[in-house]
Design a protein around this motif. Sequence first.
Motif, PDB file in Angstrom:
ATOM      1  N   LEU A   9       0.817  -1.222   0.000  1.00 50.17           N
ATOM      2  CA  LEU A   9       0.000   0.000   0.000  1.00 50.17           C
ATOM      3  C   LEU A   9       0.846   1.267   0.000  1.00 50.17           C
ATOM      4  CD1 LEU A   9      -2.907  -0.851   2.492  1.00 50.17           C
ATOM      5  CD2 LEU A   9      -2.793  -1.210   0.029  1.00 50.17           C
ATOM      6  N   THR A  10       2.108   1.165   0.370  1.00 53.08           N
ATOM      7  CA  THR A  10       2.941   2.370   0.456  1.00 53.08           C
ATOM      8  C   THR A  10       3.201   2.996  -0.915  1.00 53.08           C
ATOM      9  OG1 THR A  10       5.030   1.143   0.335  1.00 53.08           O
ATOM     10  CG2 THR A  10       4.074   1.488   2.526  1.00 53.08           C
ATOM     11  N   ARG A  14      -1.679   9.031  -1.129  1.00 50.50           N
ATOM     12  CA  ARG A  14      -2.225   9.114   0.228  1.00 50.50           C
ATOM     13  C   ARG A  14      -3.379  10.115   0.287  1.00 50.50           C
ATOM     14  NH1 ARG A  14       1.930   6.665   3.534  1.00 50.50           N
ATOM     15  NH2 ARG A  14       3.164   5.494   2.003  1.00 50.50           N
ATOM     16  N   THR A 172      -4.645   5.246  -0.313  1.00 51.24           N
ATOM     17  CA  THR A 172      -4.436   4.740   1.036  1.00 51.24           C
ATOM     18  C   THR A 172      -4.383   5.902   2.022  1.00 51.24           C
ATOM     19  OG1 THR A 172      -3.142   3.196   2.377  1.00 51.24           O
ATOM     20  CG2 THR A 172      -1.898   4.710   0.963  1.00 51.24           C
ATOM     21  N   THR A 173      -4.367   5.550   3.291  1.00 53.40           N
ATOM     22  CA  THR A 173      -4.313   6.534   4.364  1.00 53.40           C
ATOM     23  C   THR A 173      -2.869   6.992   4.575  1.00 53.40           C
ATOM     24  OG1 THR A 173      -4.289   4.587   5.801  1.00 53.40           O
ATOM     25  CG2 THR A 173      -6.365   5.761   5.597  1.00 53.40           C
ATOM     26  N   ALA A 176      -0.742   4.222   5.495  1.00 51.31           N
ATOM     27  CA  ALA A 176      -0.809   3.067   4.593  1.00 51.31           C
ATOM     28  C   ALA A 176      -1.447   1.847   5.260  1.00 51.31           C
ATOM     29  CB  ALA A 176       0.567   2.725   4.029  1.00 51.31           C
ATOM     30  N   VAL A 178      -4.922   1.332   5.174  1.00 50.81           N
ATOM     31  CA  VAL A 178      -6.241   1.099   4.590  1.00 50.81           C
ATOM     32  C   VAL A 178      -6.143   1.184   3.069  1.00 50.81           C
ATOM     33  CG1 VAL A 178      -8.644   1.895   4.498  1.00 50.81           C
ATOM     34  CG2 VAL A 178      -7.347   2.143   6.617  1.00 50.81           C
ATOM     35  N   LEU A 179      -6.790   0.250   2.366  1.00 49.74           N
ATOM     36  CA  LEU A 179      -6.892   0.314   0.914  1.00 49.74           C
ATOM     37  C   LEU A 179      -8.252   0.887   0.556  1.00 49.74           C
ATOM     38  CD1 LEU A 179      -6.006  -0.279  -1.986  1.00 49.74           C
ATOM     39  CD2 LEU A 179      -6.835  -2.624  -1.695  1.00 49.74           C
ATOM     40  N   ALA A 205     -13.617   0.132   0.881  1.00 49.37           N
ATOM     41  CA  ALA A 205     -12.382   0.256   1.662  1.00 49.37           C
ATOM     42  C   ALA A 205     -12.132  -1.005   2.482  1.00 49.37           C
ATOM     43  CB  ALA A 205     -12.457   1.466   2.591  1.00 49.37           C
ATOM     44  N   SER A 211      -6.567  -0.549  12.262  1.00 48.84           N
ATOM     45  CA  SER A 211      -6.332   0.654  11.442  1.00 48.84           C
ATOM     46  C   SER A 211      -7.529   1.599  11.506  1.00 48.84           C
ATOM     47  CB  SER A 211      -6.034   0.276   9.993  1.00 48.84           C
ATOM     48  OG  SER A 211      -7.165  -0.316   9.386  1.00 48.84           O
TER      49      SER A 211
END
Length: 316
Positions: A9-10, A14, A172-173, A176, A178-179, A205, A211
């Motif tokens: 996810l990184t 964001r 993502t948040t 990272a 949450v998708l 989501a 998270s």
Amino acid sequence: MPAQTVADLTVLSRLRAPGLGDQPRPVWSVTTAPQGYEGEGFPVRRAFAGIDLARLDPFIMMDQMGEVEYAPGEPKGTPWHPHRGFETVTYIIDGVFDHQDSHGGGGTITDGDTQWMTAGSGLLHIEAPPEWLVQQGGLFHGIQLWVNLPRTAKMTDPKYQDIRGGEVALLTTPDAGVLVRVIAGELDGHAGPGSTYTPMTLVHATLEPGSRLELPWNVDYNALVYVLNGHGSVGVDAQPIRTGQTAVLGAGDFLTIAADERQESRHKALDVVVLGGQPIREPLAWAGPFVMNTKAEVMAAYEDFQKGRFGHIPGH
């Protein structure tokens, strides 16, 4: 869950964190969807049952289809049926569904795909698992959402959008955790592929255990959160929410969802659908597959259907 996923996810863009002065959306209500059967007998949860239509506007209803593991010979769909005056959005998370309509639209949707059908002036359509899936069985899970059309668009020409899972915007948040999949509309400057008559946003989501998602949300839209699977909380006061429940939120700049540290053994994460739109605020006359503004318009739809004005079943 094979809806669109990302291993790392990184690498994703964001979402911005709430800023000074941004107001959280309060939780107005949490309701539990009753369970039933649709079409030829596939299980559904009626996500919006018991919620005031004024709170849902511009949405009318949403079904969670499954999640069910079919044995060979068990998969079911719907027979041919009519629609007029709104849009149906079918999002498949697991499994395969075939669609066909009397205006030439249709196709096969699977893991993470969406079919967006604007019924408009009227059509006939059918939804069913392919024959090979009926024979071998398998997992099936998805949602179908009904989106109202404003009076000026109710008799528009029918339209079909085939949205592949790979087309959705992925975010993502800041941490990272949450998708966020944007299927339609715009979220924090990122647009999903779905084209809508009624301004709206539709998001799926996935929150890893522990998270938190602080989701910027259009201040002109309403906001609904439905839990596909898992346990968590919604709102800054952390109201508990679980599989099959819908939260209706009030006005504000962002909404908050958090996943519990412990999740179900079958699903390791919390999955939610977040949706909202610009309320249409017009009279609603709804009977079965027809969503119009007056009872007379609904009666006219029944008459047009009975006289074959919605088109004909292909091959018949």
